[in-house]
Every structure is written in structure tokens, then in C-alpha cells.
Scaffold this motif. Structure first.
Motif, PDB file in Angstrom:
ATOM      1  N   ILE A   7       0.808  -1.217   0.000  1.00 49.33           N
ATOM      2  CA  ILE A   7       0.000   0.000   0.000  1.00 49.33           C
ATOM      3  C   ILE A   7       0.839   1.264   0.000  1.00 49.33           C
ATOM      4  O   ILE A   7       0.323   2.344  -0.258  1.00 49.33           O
ATOM      5  CB  ILE A   7      -0.970   0.021   1.201  1.00 49.33           C
ATOM      6  N   TYR A   8       2.144   1.125   0.297  1.00 49.29           N
ATOM      7  CA  TYR A   8       2.977   2.320   0.322  1.00 49.29           C
ATOM      8  C   TYR A   8       4.439   1.921   0.187  1.00 49.29           C
ATOM      9  O   TYR A   8       4.879   0.914   0.747  1.00 49.29           O
ATOM     10  CB  TYR A   8       2.791   3.089   1.635  1.00 49.29           C
ATOM     11  N   THR A   9       5.193   2.734  -0.537  1.00 46.91           N
ATOM     12  CA  THR A   9       6.648   2.650  -0.575  1.00 46.91           C
ATOM     13  C   THR A   9       7.162   4.070  -0.530  1.00 46.91           C
ATOM     14  O   THR A   9       6.752   4.905  -1.341  1.00 46.91           O
ATOM     15  CB  THR A   9       7.157   1.971  -1.863  1.00 46.91           C
ATOM     16  N   GLY A  10       8.013   4.360   0.432  1.00 47.79           N
ATOM     17  CA  GLY A  10       8.548   5.703   0.554  1.00 47.79           C
ATOM     18  C   GLY A  10       9.319   5.887   1.841  1.00 47.79           C
ATOM     19  O   GLY A  10       9.708   4.903   2.485  1.00 47.79           O
ATOM     20  N   PRO A  11       9.542   7.144   2.225  1.00 46.87           N
ATOM     21  CA  PRO A  11      10.345   7.441   3.413  1.00 46.87           C
ATOM     22  C   PRO A  11       9.816   6.731   4.666  1.00 46.87           C
ATOM     23  O   PRO A  11       8.608   6.625   4.886  1.00 46.87           O
ATOM     24  CB  PRO A  11      10.220   8.957   3.558  1.00 46.87           C
ATOM     25  N   THR A  12      10.747   6.257   5.473  1.00 50.30           N
ATOM     26  CA  THR A  12      10.415   5.490   6.665  1.00 50.30           C
ATOM     27  C   THR A  12       9.528   6.270   7.630  1.00 50.30           C
ATOM     28  O   THR A  12       8.580   5.705   8.187  1.00 50.30           O
ATOM     29  CB  THR A  12      11.708   5.028   7.361  1.00 50.30           C
ATOM     30  N   LEU A  18       1.766   6.058   8.697  1.00 51.38           N
ATOM     31  CA  LEU A  18       0.705   5.262   8.093  1.00 51.38           C
ATOM     32  C   LEU A  18       0.441   4.006   8.911  1.00 51.38           C
ATOM     33  O   LEU A  18      -0.707   3.647   9.164  1.00 51.38           O
ATOM     34  CB  LEU A  18       1.075   4.905   6.653  1.00 51.38           C
ATOM     35  N   VAL A  19       1.499   3.364   9.367  1.00 55.40           N
ATOM     36  CA  VAL A  19       1.354   2.168  10.200  1.00 55.40           C
ATOM     37  C   VAL A  19       0.593   2.505  11.481  1.00 55.40           C
ATOM     38  O   VAL A  19      -0.302   1.757  11.899  1.00 55.40           O
ATOM     39  CB  VAL A  19       2.736   1.555  10.513  1.00 55.40           C
ATOM     40  N   ALA A  20       0.901   3.645  12.086  1.00 54.36           N
ATOM     41  CA  ALA A  20       0.200   4.057  13.309  1.00 54.36           C
ATOM     42  C   ALA A  20      -1.289   4.248  13.044  1.00 54.36           C
ATOM     43  O   ALA A  20      -2.130   3.821  13.851  1.00 54.36           O
ATOM     44  CB  ALA A  20       0.819   5.341  13.862  1.00 54.36           C
ATOM     45  N   ARG A  21      -1.630   4.873  11.933  1.00 51.21           N
ATOM     46  CA  ARG A  21      -3.053   5.063  11.590  1.00 51.21           C
ATOM     47  C   ARG A  21      -3.757   3.727  11.391  1.00 51.21           C
ATOM     48  O   ARG A  21      -4.885   3.539  11.811  1.00 51.21           O
ATOM     49  CB  ARG A  21      -3.192   5.888  10.319  1.00 51.21           C
ATOM     50  N   LEU A  22      -3.092   2.812  10.728  1.00 52.81           N
ATOM     51  CA  LEU A  22      -3.691   1.501  10.484  1.00 52.81           C
ATOM     52  C   LEU A  22      -3.829   0.710  11.779  1.00 52.81           C
ATOM     53  O   LEU A  22      -4.810  -0.010  11.974  1.00 52.81           O
ATOM     54  CB  LEU A  22      -2.872   0.730   9.455  1.00 52.81           C
ATOM     55  N   ASN A  23      -2.864   0.863  12.679  1.00 52.60           N
ATOM     56  CA  ASN A  23      -2.957   0.205  13.981  1.00 52.60           C
ATOM     57  C   ASN A  23      -4.200   0.664  14.737  1.00 52.60           C
ATOM     58  O   ASN A  23      -4.828  -0.126  15.443  1.00 52.60           O
ATOM     59  CB  ASN A  23      -1.706   0.453  14.822  1.00 52.60           C
ATOM     60  N   GLU A  24      -4.560   1.934  14.590  1.00 54.92           N
ATOM     61  CA  GLU A  24      -5.761   2.464  15.239  1.00 54.92           C
ATOM     62  C   GLU A  24      -7.016   1.762  14.737  1.00 54.92           C
ATOM     63  O   GLU A  24      -8.016   1.692  15.448  1.00 54.92           O
ATOM     64  CB  GLU A  24      -5.877   3.972  15.005  1.00 54.92           C
ATOM     65  N   LEU A  25      -6.972   1.245  13.514  1.00 55.72           N
ATOM     66  CA  LEU A  25      -8.104   0.513  12.934  1.00 55.72           C
ATOM     67  C   LEU A  25      -8.087  -0.971  13.311  1.00 55.72           C
ATOM     68  O   LEU A  25      -8.972  -1.721  12.928  1.00 55.72           O
ATOM     69  CB  LEU A  25      -8.083   0.607  11.402  1.00 55.72           C
ATOM     70  N   THR A  66      -8.602   5.335   5.095  1.00 57.93           N
ATOM     71  CA  THR A  66      -7.572   5.836   6.005  1.00 57.93           C
ATOM     72  C   THR A  66      -6.263   6.064   5.265  1.00 57.93           C
ATOM     73  O   THR A  66      -5.590   7.072   5.474  1.00 57.93           O
ATOM     74  CB  THR A  66      -7.361   4.849   7.172  1.00 57.93           C
ATOM     75  N   ILE A  67      -5.906   5.144   4.388  1.00 58.56           N
ATOM     76  CA  ILE A  67      -4.681   5.280   3.587  1.00 58.56           C
ATOM     77  C   ILE A  67      -4.772   6.534   2.716  1.00 58.56           C
ATOM     78  O   ILE A  67      -3.856   7.362   2.696  1.00 58.56           O
ATOM     79  CB  ILE A  67      -4.459   4.034   2.712  1.00 58.56           C
ATOM     80  N   ASP A  68      -5.884   6.685   2.007  1.00 56.73           N
ATOM     81  CA  ASP A  68      -6.074   7.838   1.117  1.00 56.73           C
ATOM     82  C   ASP A  68      -6.040   9.151   1.889  1.00 56.73           C
ATOM     83  O   ASP A  68      -5.390  10.115   1.460  1.00 56.73           O
ATOM     84  CB  ASP A  68      -7.389   7.717   0.351  1.00 56.73           C
ATOM     85  N   GLU A  69      -6.713   9.207   3.041  1.00 53.13           N
ATOM     86  CA  GLU A  69      -6.732  10.426   3.859  1.00 53.13           C
ATOM     87  C   GLU A  69      -5.336  10.777   4.344  1.00 53.13           C
ATOM     88  O   GLU A  69      -4.928  11.939   4.299  1.00 53.13           O
ATOM     89  CB  GLU A  69      -7.653  10.251   5.066  1.00 53.13           C
ATOM     90  N   TYR A  70      -4.600   9.786   4.822  1.00 50.33           N
ATOM     91  CA  TYR A  70      -3.254  10.033   5.335  1.00 50.33           C
ATOM     92  C   TYR A  70      -2.333  10.558   4.233  1.00 50.33           C
ATOM     93  O   TYR A  70      -1.628  11.553   4.424  1.00 50.33           O
ATOM     94  CB  TYR A  70      -2.672   8.768   5.957  1.00 50.33           C
ATOM     95  N   LEU A  71      -2.353   9.910   3.090  1.00 46.97           N
ATOM     96  CA  LEU A  71      -1.478  10.330   2.002  1.00 46.97           C
ATOM     97  C   LEU A  71      -1.863  11.717   1.478  1.00 46.97           C
ATOM     98  O   LEU A  71      -1.002  12.498   1.074  1.00 46.97           O
ATOM     99  CB  LEU A  71      -1.477   9.298   0.876  1.00 46.97           C
ATOM    100  N   GLU A  73      -3.209  14.097   3.433  1.00 43.57           N
ATOM    101  CA  GLU A  73      -2.773  15.010   4.493  1.00 43.57           C
ATOM    102  C   GLU A  73      -1.303  15.371   4.361  1.00 43.57           C
ATOM    103  O   GLU A  73      -0.916  16.514   4.592  1.00 43.57           O
ATOM    104  CB  GLU A  73      -2.995  14.391   5.876  1.00 43.57           C
ATOM    105  N   ILE A  74      -0.487  14.380   4.030  1.00 42.90           N
ATOM    106  CA  ILE A  74       0.945  14.650   3.934  1.00 42.90           C
ATOM    107  C   ILE A  74       1.377  15.035   2.527  1.00 42.90           C
ATOM    108  O   ILE A  74       2.553  15.198   2.257  1.00 42.90           O
ATOM    109  CB  ILE A  74       1.765  13.436   4.422  1.00 42.90           C
ATOM    110  N   GLN A  75       0.395  15.150   1.655  1.00 40.47           N
ATOM    111  CA  GLN A  75       0.607  15.536   0.260  1.00 40.47           C
ATOM    112  C   GLN A  75       1.552  14.586  -0.450  1.00 40.47           C
ATOM    113  O   GLN A  75       2.463  15.003  -1.162  1.00 40.47           O
ATOM    114  CB  GLN A  75       1.103  16.969   0.176  1.00 40.47           C
ATOM    115  N   GLU A  76       1.354  13.317  -0.239  1.00 41.34           N
ATOM    116  CA  GLU A  76       2.183  12.281  -0.855  1.00 41.34           C
ATOM    117  C   GLU A  76       1.473  11.725  -2.062  1.00 41.34           C
ATOM    118  O   GLU A  76       0.312  11.486  -2.100  1.00 41.34           O
ATOM    119  CB  GLU A  76       2.455  11.181   0.169  1.00 41.34           C
TER     120      GLU A  76
END
Length: 76
Positions: A7-12, A18-25, A66-71, A73-76
Motif C-alpha cells: 500500500i505504500y513505498t517511501g520514506p520510513t 501510516l502504520v500508526a493510523r492503520l494500527n488504530e483501525l 484511512t490510507i487515502d486520507e493520510y497520504l 494530508e501529507i501531500q504524498e
């Protein structure tokens, strides 16, 4: 990893957010950083600070907004 979806490849740091947001779910993603792994093994052949995030395919629908919203928000 045929049962998973990348679902994502990029800066750690962004991947960790993103992992933290998904953990909340209640989703436990898999983080893969080939650079760190190769350093531990004694060789490097990947890009530093790049992390791949995977989730199970059956969790993707639950996680997609959640993935779409996070990305966004960070303009990724």
C-alpha cells in the motif's frame, strides 16, 4: 506475500505514520525495509530510508479510506 497488498513505498517516517493510523483501525501492517536488512547481512543494494508497507488483501477495503486520507494530508 501473495496474501498481502503493498500500500505504500517511501520514506520510513511517513511509513511509520501510516502504520500508526492503520494500527488504530486494528490492522497490523507488515513493514519491509530492504536497505536495513541488507546492512545487517553485510551488503547494501537498495535505496536508504525506503520502507514498504503491506497489509492483508482482506483488510484493504477497511483500510483504503484511512490510507487515502493520510497520504492526502501529507501531500504524498
Amino acid at each position: 506475500m501473495s496474501e498481502t497488498k503493498r500500500i505504500y513505498t517511501g520514506p520510513t517516517l511517513i511509513a511509520k505514520g501510516l502504520v500508526a493510523r492503520l494500527n488504530e483501525l486494528g490492522i497490523s501492517p507488515i513493514e519491509r525495509n530492504d536497505h536495513d536488512s541488507s546492512l545487517r547481512a553485510g551488503f547494501t543494494m537498495s535505496i536508504a530510508n525506503q520502507t514498504m508497507v503491506f497489509i492483508r488483501k482482506d483488510e484493504y477495503e477497511k483500510a483504503q479510506s484511512t490510507i487515502d486520507e493520510y497520504l492526502e494530508e501529507i501531500q504524498e
